[in-house]
Design a protein around this motif. Structure first.
Motif, PDB file in Angstrom:
ATOM      1  N   GLU A 147      -3.495   0.858  -8.142  1.00  0.00           N
ATOM      2  CA  GLU A 147      -2.404   1.526  -8.846  1.00  0.00           C
ATOM      3  C   GLU A 147      -2.849   1.950 -10.247  1.00  0.00           C
ATOM      4  O   GLU A 147      -2.545   3.057 -10.708  1.00  0.00           O
ATOM      5  CB  GLU A 147      -1.189   0.605  -8.932  1.00  0.00           C
ATOM      6  CG  GLU A 147       0.012   1.221  -9.613  1.00  0.00           C
ATOM      7  CD  GLU A 147       1.186   0.267  -9.687  1.00  0.00           C
ATOM      8  OE1 GLU A 147       2.328   0.744  -9.824  1.00  0.00           O
ATOM      9  OE2 GLU A 147       0.968  -0.963  -9.612  1.00  0.00           O
ATOM     10  N   TYR A 148      -3.573   1.072 -10.923  1.00  0.00           N
ATOM     11  CA  TYR A 148      -4.032   1.354 -12.290  1.00  0.00           C
ATOM     12  C   TYR A 148      -4.944   2.572 -12.327  1.00  0.00           C
ATOM     13  O   TYR A 148      -4.845   3.424 -13.219  1.00  0.00           O
ATOM     14  CB  TYR A 148      -4.753   0.126 -12.849  1.00  0.00           C
ATOM     15  CG  TYR A 148      -5.307   0.315 -14.243  1.00  0.00           C
ATOM     16  CD1 TYR A 148      -4.454   0.341 -15.348  1.00  0.00           C
ATOM     17  CD2 TYR A 148      -6.678   0.476 -14.454  1.00  0.00           C
ATOM     18  CE1 TYR A 148      -4.960   0.508 -16.629  1.00  0.00           C
ATOM     19  CE2 TYR A 148      -7.191   0.648 -15.734  1.00  0.00           C
ATOM     20  CZ  TYR A 148      -6.326   0.668 -16.810  1.00  0.00           C
ATOM     21  OH  TYR A 148      -6.829   0.845 -18.078  1.00  0.00           O
ATOM     22  N   TYR A 149      -5.837   2.688 -11.351  1.00  0.00           N
ATOM     23  CA  TYR A 149      -6.783   3.800 -11.326  1.00  0.00           C
ATOM     24  C   TYR A 149      -6.254   5.021 -10.553  1.00  0.00           C
ATOM     25  O   TYR A 149      -6.957   6.038 -10.460  1.00  0.00           O
ATOM     26  CB  TYR A 149      -8.103   3.340 -10.700  1.00  0.00           C
ATOM     27  CG  TYR A 149      -8.931   2.482 -11.624  1.00  0.00           C
ATOM     28  CD1 TYR A 149      -9.555   3.031 -12.737  1.00  0.00           C
ATOM     29  CD2 TYR A 149      -9.096   1.123 -11.379  1.00  0.00           C
ATOM     30  CE1 TYR A 149     -10.320   2.244 -13.594  1.00  0.00           C
ATOM     31  CE2 TYR A 149      -9.856   0.328 -12.226  1.00  0.00           C
ATOM     32  CZ  TYR A 149     -10.465   0.895 -13.333  1.00  0.00           C
ATOM     33  OH  TYR A 149     -11.221   0.116 -14.174  1.00  0.00           O
ATOM     34  N   GLY A 150      -5.041   4.914 -10.003  1.00  0.00           N
ATOM     35  CA  GLY A 150      -4.458   6.047  -9.283  1.00  0.00           C
ATOM     36  C   GLY A 150      -5.256   6.463  -8.067  1.00  0.00           C
ATOM     37  O   GLY A 150      -5.429   7.658  -7.798  1.00  0.00           O
ATOM     38  N   VAL A 151      -5.731   5.473  -7.304  1.00  0.00           N
ATOM     39  CA  VAL A 151      -6.602   5.760  -6.162  1.00  0.00           C
ATOM     40  C   VAL A 151      -5.913   6.641  -5.134  1.00  0.00           C
ATOM     41  O   VAL A 151      -6.479   7.630  -4.649  1.00  0.00           O
ATOM     42  CB  VAL A 151      -7.082   4.442  -5.505  1.00  0.00           C
ATOM     43  CG1 VAL A 151      -7.859   4.732  -4.224  1.00  0.00           C
ATOM     44  CG2 VAL A 151      -7.949   3.659  -6.483  1.00  0.00           C
ATOM     45  N   MET A 152      -4.658   6.298  -4.781  1.00  0.00           N
ATOM     46  CA  MET A 152      -3.956   7.066  -3.758  1.00  0.00           C
ATOM     47  C   MET A 152      -3.665   8.492  -4.202  1.00  0.00           C
ATOM     48  O   MET A 152      -3.619   9.419  -3.387  1.00  0.00           O
ATOM     49  CB  MET A 152      -2.647   6.361  -3.381  1.00  0.00           C
ATOM     50  CG  MET A 152      -2.828   5.122  -2.530  1.00  0.00           C
ATOM     51  SD  MET A 152      -3.613   5.504  -0.939  1.00  0.00           S
ATOM     52  CE  MET A 152      -3.567   3.881  -0.165  1.00  0.00           C
TER      53      MET A 152
ATOM     54  N   THR B 173      -6.854  10.770  -3.572  1.00  0.00           N
ATOM     55  CA  THR B 173      -7.367  11.023  -2.231  1.00  0.00           C
ATOM     56  C   THR B 173      -6.555  12.103  -1.524  1.00  0.00           C
ATOM     57  O   THR B 173      -5.347  12.241  -1.752  1.00  0.00           O
ATOM     58  CB  THR B 173      -7.366   9.738  -1.380  1.00  0.00           C
ATOM     59  OG1 THR B 173      -7.900  10.016  -0.100  1.00  0.00           O
ATOM     60  CG2 THR B 173      -5.945   9.214  -1.212  1.00  0.00           C
ATOM     61  N   VAL B 174      -7.233  12.871  -0.666  1.00  0.00           N
ATOM     62  CA  VAL B 174      -6.544  13.937   0.073  1.00  0.00           C
ATOM     63  C   VAL B 174      -6.006  13.433   1.409  1.00  0.00           C
ATOM     64  O   VAL B 174      -5.247  14.119   2.076  1.00  0.00           O
ATOM     65  CB  VAL B 174      -7.506  15.135   0.316  1.00  0.00           C
ATOM     66  CG1 VAL B 174      -7.873  15.788  -0.990  1.00  0.00           C
ATOM     67  CG2 VAL B 174      -8.754  14.692   1.074  1.00  0.00           C
TER      68      VAL B 174
ATOM     69  N   LEU C  79       0.830  -1.208   0.000  1.00  0.00           N
ATOM     70  CA  LEU C  79       0.000   0.000   0.000  1.00  0.00           C
ATOM     71  C   LEU C  79       0.864   1.258   0.000  1.00  0.00           C
ATOM     72  O   LEU C  79       0.523   2.258  -0.639  1.00  0.00           O
ATOM     73  CB  LEU C  79      -0.931   0.009   1.226  1.00  0.00           C
ATOM     74  CG  LEU C  79      -2.127  -0.942   1.164  1.00  0.00           C
ATOM     75  CD1 LEU C  79      -2.797  -1.039   2.533  1.00  0.00           C
ATOM     76  CD2 LEU C  79      -3.145  -0.484   0.120  1.00  0.00           C
ATOM     77  N   LEU C  80       1.994   1.207   0.703  1.00  0.00           N
ATOM     78  CA  LEU C  80       2.894   2.354   0.743  1.00  0.00           C
ATOM     79  C   LEU C  80       3.562   2.597  -0.605  1.00  0.00           C
ATOM     80  O   LEU C  80       3.992   3.716  -0.899  1.00  0.00           O
ATOM     81  CB  LEU C  80       3.960   2.156   1.823  1.00  0.00           C
ATOM     82  CG  LEU C  80       3.458   2.193   3.268  1.00  0.00           C
ATOM     83  CD1 LEU C  80       4.578   1.818   4.232  1.00  0.00           C
ATOM     84  CD2 LEU C  80       2.903   3.573   3.617  1.00  0.00           C
ATOM     85  N   GLU C  81       3.660   1.549  -1.433  1.00  0.00           N
ATOM     86  CA  GLU C  81       4.222   1.713  -2.773  1.00  0.00           C
ATOM     87  C   GLU C  81       3.399   2.669  -3.619  1.00  0.00           C
ATOM     88  O   GLU C  81       3.912   3.268  -4.569  1.00  0.00           O
ATOM     89  CB  GLU C  81       4.302   0.359  -3.497  1.00  0.00           C
ATOM     90  CG  GLU C  81       5.434  -0.531  -3.055  1.00  0.00           C
ATOM     91  CD  GLU C  81       5.533  -1.785  -3.905  1.00  0.00           C
ATOM     92  OE1 GLU C  81       4.979  -1.789  -5.031  1.00  0.00           O
ATOM     93  OE2 GLU C  81       6.155  -2.754  -3.466  1.00  0.00           O
ATOM     94  N   LEU C  82       2.124   2.802  -3.302  1.00  0.00           N
ATOM     95  CA  LEU C  82       1.210   3.588  -4.120  1.00  0.00           C
ATOM     96  C   LEU C  82       1.228   5.076  -3.781  1.00  0.00           C
ATOM     97  O   LEU C  82       0.480   5.843  -4.389  1.00  0.00           O
ATOM     98  CB  LEU C  82      -0.224   3.050  -3.951  1.00  0.00           C
ATOM     99  CG  LEU C  82      -0.428   1.561  -4.223  1.00  0.00           C
ATOM    100  CD1 LEU C  82      -1.892   1.191  -4.036  1.00  0.00           C
ATOM    101  CD2 LEU C  82       0.038   1.206  -5.634  1.00  0.00           C
TER     102      LEU C  82
END
Length: 308
Positions: free
Chosen positions: A278-283, A286-287, A22-25
């Motif tokens: 990762e594909y959808y750039g979720v991170m 988000t704020v 998760l931190l990779e993102l």
């Protein structure tokens, strides 16, 4: 008979695996430093505990390792080619991301009968030889991806160490019991201080240390570091291992013990969530990435380790 201490240990390591991915993102000084800490030890420790419970390869490997590898290697490869668009072909002998561990675990178990010696001198010689190969393999440039060659050889000493520790469990516990309460406190404090000092060193040199050194899959050079890096990381991982083994309670803990009893489904399934995020750039959208990370960590670990 199950060991609550080892189930708790596996549970902690599995949580760290998911947290690390998760931190990779995300990017940022805090997430980068946490990522550096986790990857400085969690992969070698996961290999050690796998070796601790390992048995020489038999027919059960087909059901427990070969089938899961083939099924999930195919699923991940298809998703990577047609959905995430990160690969251009489907490969079976080049493990996709997470799948390296199942491939390596199968090959390690195949090699166990050759290294299954009982006396401590033979074990020391064998472990030293495997360690030497692990350090020398860093100069191999051609086989880093095929059969996860670099990782398989580089982390093999931790696997063998775990296997030998299981065989000497009574001797180790007897030695530990002889240290008494004062000795236990001394070792607990000293080893913990050494690990904290290691984390501080990581902080001081965080700009110079490449995350790719900690993946164990690159040959020596800019991405793979050097032989001193690999030797230092193995030594630090062993110290971290001692801290975990000493400090983790040997009793069932709410939720954590259950997670440790069901690590394989968490390992195999969480990658689909991570790669889709990762594909959808979720991170990136988000704020509050930190809050989302904690929330997703709890949901992923508990959902994937549940009985269904």
């Amino acid at each position: 008979m199950r060991s609550a201490k080892m189930d708790n240990f596996r549970g902690i390591l599995m949580i760290l695996v998911v947290l690390g991915h998760l931190l990779e993102l995300q990017e940022g000084p805090v997430s980068d430093y946490l990522y550096l800490i986790i990857y400085s030890f969690h992969m070698p420790l996961f290999v050690w505990i796998s070796g601790y419970f390992a048995k020489p390869a038999d027919r059960s490997c087909i059901r427990s390792l070969i089938f899961p590898y083939l099924i999930f290697q195919l699923l991940y490869s298809v998703a990577a080619v047609f959905f995430w668009k990160t690969e251009d072909s489907i490969k079976l002998l080049e493990p996709y991301w997470l799948m390296w561990f199942l491939m390596a675990l199968f090959l390690w178990r195949l090699l166990l009968p050759l290294l299954d010696v009982k006396d401590i001198k033979s074990q020391a010689v064998t472990l030293g030889t495997v360690l030497l190969l692990a350090l020398l393999t860093g100069w191999e440039q051609e086989l880093r991806y095929v059969l996860s060659f670099q990782r398989m050889v580089a982390l093999f000493p931790m696997f063998i160490l775990g296997y030998y520790c299981r065989g000497r469990y009574r001797e180790i516990t007897h030695w530990w019991d002889k240290q008494g309460t004062k000795g236990h406190r001394f070792f607990k404090v000293i080893l913990l201080l050494v690990v904290l000092a290691g984390f501080f060193i990581l902080y001081l040199f965080r700009e110079e240390i490449s995350h790719k050194w900690l993946y164990w899959k690159y040959p020596y050079g800019k991405k793979g570091g050097g032989i001193l890096n690999r030797a230092s990381l193995l030594a630090f991982a062993i110290i971290c291992l001692c801290v975990f083994i000493i400090w983790i309670p040997d009793r069932k803990l709410p939720l954590l013990t259950r997670i440790g009893q069901n690590t394989l489904p968490v390992y195999l399934l969480h990658g689909f969530i991570i790669k889709t995020m990762e594909y959808y750039g979720v991170m990136e959208r988000t704020v509050t990435p930190g809050l989302l990370t904690v929330l997703l960590l709890v949901i992923i670990v508990f959902a994937c380790s549940s009985p269904p």
